[in-house]
Design a protein around this motif. Sequence first.
Motif, mmCIF file in Angstrom:
data_model
loop_
_atom_site.group_PDB
_atom_site.id
_atom_site.type_symbol
_atom_site.label_atom_id
_atom_site.label_comp_id
_atom_site.label_asym_id
_atom_site.label_seq_id
_atom_site.Cartn_x
_atom_site.Cartn_y
_atom_site.Cartn_z
ATOM 1 N N ILE A 1 0.865 -1.173 0.000
ATOM 2 C CA ILE A 1 0.000 0.000 0.000
ATOM 3 C C ILE A 1 0.904 1.225 0.000
ATOM 4 O O ILE A 1 1.723 1.389 0.912
ATOM 5 N N ARG A 2 0.771 2.062 -1.036
ATOM 6 C CA ARG A 2 1.631 3.228 -1.154
ATOM 7 C C ARG A 2 0.952 4.443 -0.534
ATOM 8 O O ARG A 2 -0.175 4.774 -0.863
ATOM 9 N N TYR A 3 1.672 5.081 0.393
ATOM 10 C CA TYR A 3 1.216 6.320 1.002
ATOM 11 C C TYR A 3 2.223 7.422 0.695
ATOM 12 O O TYR A 3 3.433 7.181 0.671
ATOM 13 N N ASP A 4 1.728 8.627 0.490
ATOM 14 C CA ASP A 4 2.593 9.786 0.358
ATOM 15 C C ASP A 4 3.249 10.040 1.718
ATOM 16 O O ASP A 4 2.606 9.860 2.759
ATOM 17 N N PRO A 5 4.522 10.432 1.745
ATOM 18 C CA PRO A 5 5.181 10.698 3.026
ATOM 19 C C PRO A 5 4.438 11.719 3.894
ATOM 20 O O PRO A 5 4.430 11.584 5.122
ATOM 21 N N ASP A 6 3.785 12.700 3.281
ATOM 22 C CA ASP A 6 3.007 13.653 4.084
ATOM 23 C C ASP A 6 1.876 12.960 4.824
ATOM 24 O O ASP A 6 1.587 13.266 5.982
ATOM 25 N N HIS A 7 1.223 12.018 4.161
ATOM 26 C CA HIS A 7 0.136 11.300 4.815
ATOM 27 C C HIS A 7 0.681 10.373 5.897
ATOM 28 O O HIS A 7 0.048 10.189 6.938
ATOM 29 N N VAL A 8 1.847 9.801 5.661
ATOM 30 C CA VAL A 8 2.458 8.937 6.683
ATOM 31 C C VAL A 8 2.707 9.758 7.954
ATOM 32 O O VAL A 8 2.557 9.244 9.064
ATOM 33 N N GLY A 9 3.038 11.033 7.794
ATOM 34 C CA GLY A 9 3.186 11.901 8.966
ATOM 35 C C GLY A 9 1.891 11.979 9.761
ATOM 36 O O GLY A 9 1.897 11.953 10.991
ATOM 37 N N ARG A 10 0.750 12.048 9.065
ATOM 38 C CA ARG A 10 -0.542 12.081 9.757
ATOM 39 C C ARG A 10 -0.824 10.735 10.432
ATOM 40 O O ARG A 10 -1.360 10.691 11.547
ATOM 41 N N LEU A 11 -0.450 9.633 9.755
ATOM 42 C CA LEU A 11 -0.619 8.311 10.375
ATOM 43 C C LEU A 11 0.228 8.202 11.642
ATOM 44 O O LEU A 11 -0.228 7.693 12.666
ATOM 45 N N MET A 12 1.472 8.685 11.547
ATOM 46 C CA MET A 12 2.364 8.639 12.710
ATOM 47 C C MET A 12 1.756 9.432 13.870
ATOM 48 O O MET A 12 1.797 8.989 15.023
ATOM 49 N N HIS A 13 1.191 10.575 13.563
ATOM 50 C CA HIS A 13 0.569 11.398 14.603
ATOM 51 C C HIS A 13 -0.609 10.660 15.226
ATOM 52 O O HIS A 13 -0.749 10.612 16.447
ATOM 53 N N ARG A 14 -1.464 10.072 14.365
ATOM 54 C CA ARG A 14 -2.638 9.356 14.867
ATOM 55 C C ARG A 14 -2.237 8.173 15.746
ATOM 56 O O ARG A 14 -2.911 7.843 16.721
ATOM 57 N N LEU A 15 -1.117 7.519 15.408
ATOM 58 C CA LEU A 15 -0.651 6.364 16.183
ATOM 59 C C LEU A 15 0.220 6.763 17.372
ATOM 60 O O LEU A 15 0.690 5.912 18.115
ATOM 61 N N GLY A 16 0.464 8.058 17.527
ATOM 62 C CA GLY A 16 1.290 8.528 18.636
ATOM 63 C C GLY A 16 2.769 8.279 18.427
ATOM 64 O O GLY A 16 3.517 8.134 19.397
ATOM 65 N N LEU A 17 3.215 8.230 17.173
ATOM 66 C CA LEU A 17 4.607 7.908 16.871
ATOM 67 C C LEU A 17 5.455 9.130 16.543
ATOM 68 O O LEU A 17 6.658 8.991 16.351
ATOM 69 N N ARG A 18 4.864 10.307 16.446
ATOM 70 C CA ARG A 18 5.628 11.512 16.104
ATOM 71 C C ARG A 18 6.452 11.932 17.310
ATOM 72 O O ARG A 18 5.948 11.967 18.423
ATOM 73 N N PRO A 19 7.729 12.267 17.096
ATOM 74 C CA PRO A 19 8.547 12.726 18.222
ATOM 75 C C PRO A 19 8.053 14.082 18.707
ATOM 76 O O PRO A 19 7.501 14.865 17.933
ATOM 77 N N LYS A 20 8.257 14.348 20.001
ATOM 78 C CA LYS A 20 7.822 15.614 20.594
ATOM 79 C C LYS A 20 8.721 16.765 20.169
ATOM 80 O O LYS A 20 8.304 17.893 20.104
ATOM 81 N N THR A 21 9.991 16.477 19.916
ATOM 82 C CA THR A 21 10.919 17.527 19.495
ATOM 83 C C THR A 21 11.346 17.254 18.072
ATOM 84 O O THR A 21 11.321 16.119 17.603
#
Length: 157
Positions: A113-133
């Motif tokens: 399944i191909r996702y645009d990197p920008d959308h992967v950023g939203r997935l990471m945020h939804r899953l709580g995977l985005r770093p705080k800094t």
Amino acid sequence: MYAAVTVTLSRDEMERRRLEAAEDLQKGTTQARVARKFGVSRTTASRWYRTLEGHGMERLRKRKAPGRPSRLSSSQMAEVREMFAGGPRAFGFETDRWTTARLAKAIEARFAIRYDPDHVGRLMHRLGLRPKTAPAPTAETPCGIYPAPDAGIQMHV
């Protein structure tokens, strides 16, 4: 004057508020009083009243959220979380830093399944995977790594 207080309600809380307001409206409470009681505009109270009169209480219940459904199932989303925890080296990358582009490539390799990197950023945020800094920049393409607003970037008009 009173200061406006912004409150974010969940979809369940919004539904509960609409249904309680509908009960008050059915008892004869004015729209203006309902608006004040529930902290909404008179326009919103009027819309609830028209919906209640025209379609009944069921129409005020929450409906399925609009938008395209996720292409990843909930079990696949859980796997993405595990992939992230396993680190990028497990997917052939040379360093331990996840970028949105790297995670997009790993998702495509694992699930086709191909996702645009920008959308992967939203997935990471939804899953709580985005770093705080903000992570330190690397020599790799900085896709998904965003500098601070005043980090020496000059805008020319």
